[in-house]
Design a protein around this motif. Structure first.
Motif, PDB file in Angstrom:
ATOM      1  N   LEU A   4     -14.148  32.180  68.370  1.00 41.47           N
ATOM      2  CA  LEU A   4     -15.126  31.956  69.035  1.00 41.47           C
ATOM      3  C   LEU A   4     -15.722  30.796  68.546  1.00 41.47           C
ATOM      4  O   LEU A   4     -16.267  30.662  67.563  1.00 41.47           O
ATOM      5  CB  LEU A   4     -15.711  32.839  69.429  1.00 41.47           C
ATOM      6  N   VAL A   5     -15.381  29.081  69.222  1.00 40.26           N
ATOM      7  CA  VAL A   5     -16.600  28.212  68.798  1.00 40.26           C
ATOM      8  C   VAL A   5     -17.491  27.868  69.757  1.00 40.26           C
ATOM      9  O   VAL A   5     -17.491  27.776  70.854  1.00 40.26           O
ATOM     10  CB  VAL A   5     -15.105  27.142  68.545  1.00 40.26           C
ATOM     11  N   LEU A 133     -12.046  23.826  67.296  1.00 44.58           N
ATOM     12  CA  LEU A 133     -11.083  23.872  68.285  1.00 44.58           C
ATOM     13  C   LEU A 133      -9.633  23.555  68.995  1.00 44.58           C
ATOM     14  O   LEU A 133      -8.468  24.888  69.254  1.00 44.58           O
ATOM     15  CB  LEU A 133     -11.436  22.995  69.499  1.00 44.58           C
ATOM     16  N   ALA A 134      -8.806  23.327  67.315  1.00 39.46           N
ATOM     17  CA  ALA A 134      -7.255  23.475  67.609  1.00 39.46           C
ATOM     18  C   ALA A 134      -6.900  24.779  66.988  1.00 39.46           C
ATOM     19  O   ALA A 134      -5.519  25.068  66.724  1.00 39.46           O
ATOM     20  CB  ALA A 134      -7.358  22.035  66.118  1.00 39.46           C
ATOM     21  N   SER A 135      -8.497  25.763  66.406  1.00 37.61           N
ATOM     22  CA  SER A 135      -7.168  26.451  66.121  1.00 37.61           C
ATOM     23  C   SER A 135      -7.791  28.016  66.503  1.00 37.61           C
ATOM     24  O   SER A 135      -7.469  28.833  66.488  1.00 37.61           O
ATOM     25  CB  SER A 135      -7.675  27.013  64.443  1.00 37.61           C
ATOM     26  N   VAL A 139     -13.866  29.052  73.450  1.00 37.73           N
ATOM     27  CA  VAL A 139     -15.170  27.750  73.180  1.00 37.73           C
ATOM     28  C   VAL A 139     -16.256  28.666  73.921  1.00 37.73           C
ATOM     29  O   VAL A 139     -15.738  28.935  75.125  1.00 37.73           O
ATOM     30  CB  VAL A 139     -15.006  26.809  73.215  1.00 37.73           C
ATOM     31  N   LEU A 140     -17.030  28.065  73.510  1.00 37.48           N
ATOM     32  CA  LEU A 140     -18.507  28.168  74.692  1.00 37.48           C
ATOM     33  C   LEU A 140     -19.719  27.318  74.993  1.00 37.48           C
ATOM     34  O   LEU A 140     -19.284  26.438  73.244  1.00 37.48           O
ATOM     35  CB  LEU A 140     -19.421  30.447  74.405  1.00 37.48           C
ATOM     36  N   GLY A 179     -16.856  29.244  79.029  1.00 43.03           N
ATOM     37  CA  GLY A 179     -17.908  28.755  79.690  1.00 43.03           C
ATOM     38  C   GLY A 179     -19.355  28.068  79.248  1.00 43.03           C
ATOM     39  O   GLY A 179     -18.765  28.025  77.782  1.00 43.03           O
ATOM     40  N   LEU A 180     -19.886  27.506  80.516  1.00 44.57           N
ATOM     41  CA  LEU A 180     -21.327  27.020  80.027  1.00 44.57           C
ATOM     42  C   LEU A 180     -22.221  28.444  80.064  1.00 44.57           C
ATOM     43  O   LEU A 180     -22.020  29.548  80.982  1.00 44.57           O
ATOM     44  CB  LEU A 180     -21.828  26.367  81.253  1.00 44.57           C
TER      45      LEU A 180
END
Ligand SMILES: Nc1ncnc2c1ncn2[C@@H]1O[C@H](COP(=O)(O)OP(=O)(O)OP(=O)(O)O)[C@@H](O)[C@H]1O
Ligand SMILES: [Mg+2]
Length: 277
Positions: A4-5, A133-135, A139-140, A179-180
């Motif tokens: 998770l990023v 992000l590439a791996s 994403v949050l 999400g946001l």
């Protein structure tokens, strides 16, 4: 291992605070957690270090992009801290592709040792954010409820270098936007109006918690969250009643995010559909 990023090009929106809370929650729930701080400011490293809950690796996180790093401590919660050497990476454009490749290889090499990897990023759209992000799997995006932050949501999706649509199309099709996450939310009329506006404008990007209408994940502004960050305390273990009350308020939101990341919820998120569109 799921990665998770936390990412938003706006500074000071609560990325590091949310990342820290998630690490503590995941560890508390028995998950093996790898925390990687890609921000030289170290606002994710510091509270985790002070908490004494994470074994700190001998290497700093820049080595995950530049080298073949030595093995990490064999512990259930490990921190790879950030340091100032991270600042030099962007200035070596010829090496950016190897940096992203090295980072991906590193994550592949520790795949069996952890259940979740939480990566905190710096607010500039640079090679660190791209490599993460590439791996990543997820994403949050923590955000504040002010006009600039709301205008910035389109950048999150469409930025020419780190926009999620570009990253998904070119580098990492498996990346899913959870999400946001509105953070530092205050019960003022201004913020309430902005919350309504965010929900109207970005409905598919909001993180639904529970079945009721309009129940979306968010984090209120509470001084004890800042104190926990400064002291390295685990919020729900703090003595003050205010801290336990704050934890009760945010637990459903963080639990929902943790469930998505650990696969307790296997559906693609609504936000991910919107990010792909
Ligand atoms: N929910 C909250 N309530 C009160 N204070 C908070 C909350 N979340 C974060 N803070 C405080 O606000 C400041 C900024 O938060 P944080 O460092 O998490 O933001 P960030 O997005 O990581 O910033 P940067 O972009 O610089 O990395 C910190 O002092 C933090 O302790
Ligand atoms: Mg930060």
């Amino acid at each position: 291992m799921k990665t998770l990023v936390l990412c938003n090009q706006k500074g000071g929106v609560g990325k590091s605070a949310v990342a820290t809370l998630l690490v503590h929650l995941l560890a508390h729930r028995g998950r093996r957690v790898l925390a990687i701080d890609l921000d030289h400011q170290g606002n994710f490293s510091k509270p985790l270090r002070l908490s004494g809950r994470a074994a700190v690796s001998a290497i700093a996180s820049d080595a995950l992009l530049t080298d073949r790093p030595p093995p990490l401590p064999d512990k259930p919660c490990v921190l790879v801290p950030g340091d100032r050497a991270l600042l030099g990476l962007e200035r070596q454009p010829a090496l950016h592709t190897p940096f992203a490749r090295n980072f991906r290889s590193f994550l592949g090499a520790v795949e069996g040792a952890f259940d979740v990897c939480v990566i905190d990023t710096n607010p500039n759209p640079d090679i660190r954010v791209i490599a993460a992000l590439a791996s990543a799997d997820f994403v949050l995006s923590p955000m504040q409820l002010n006009q600039e932050a709301m205008d910035g949501v389109s950048g999150l999706l469409n930025h020419e270098r780190v926009g999620l649509r570009k990253i998904k199309a070119v580098l990492n099709p498996k990346l899913a936007l959870i999400g946001l996450l509105p953070t530092m939310v205050e019960p003022t009329p201004f913020q309430k109006a902005n919350f309504v506006q965010v929900v109207q404008q970005y409905h598919p990007l909001m993180i639904r918690i529970g079945d009721g209408p309009g129940t979306f994940a968010s984090i209120p502004r509470r001084s004890c969250i800042a104190e926990a960050q400064a002291e390295g305390a685990v919020l729900w273990e703090m003595k003050k009643t205010a801290a336990r009350d704050a934890w009760r308020e945010i637990e459903p939101s963080l639990t929902r995010i943790a469930d998505i990341v650990t696969g307790a919820t296997i559906h693609r998120t609504e936000a991910d559909h919107a990010a792909s569109a």
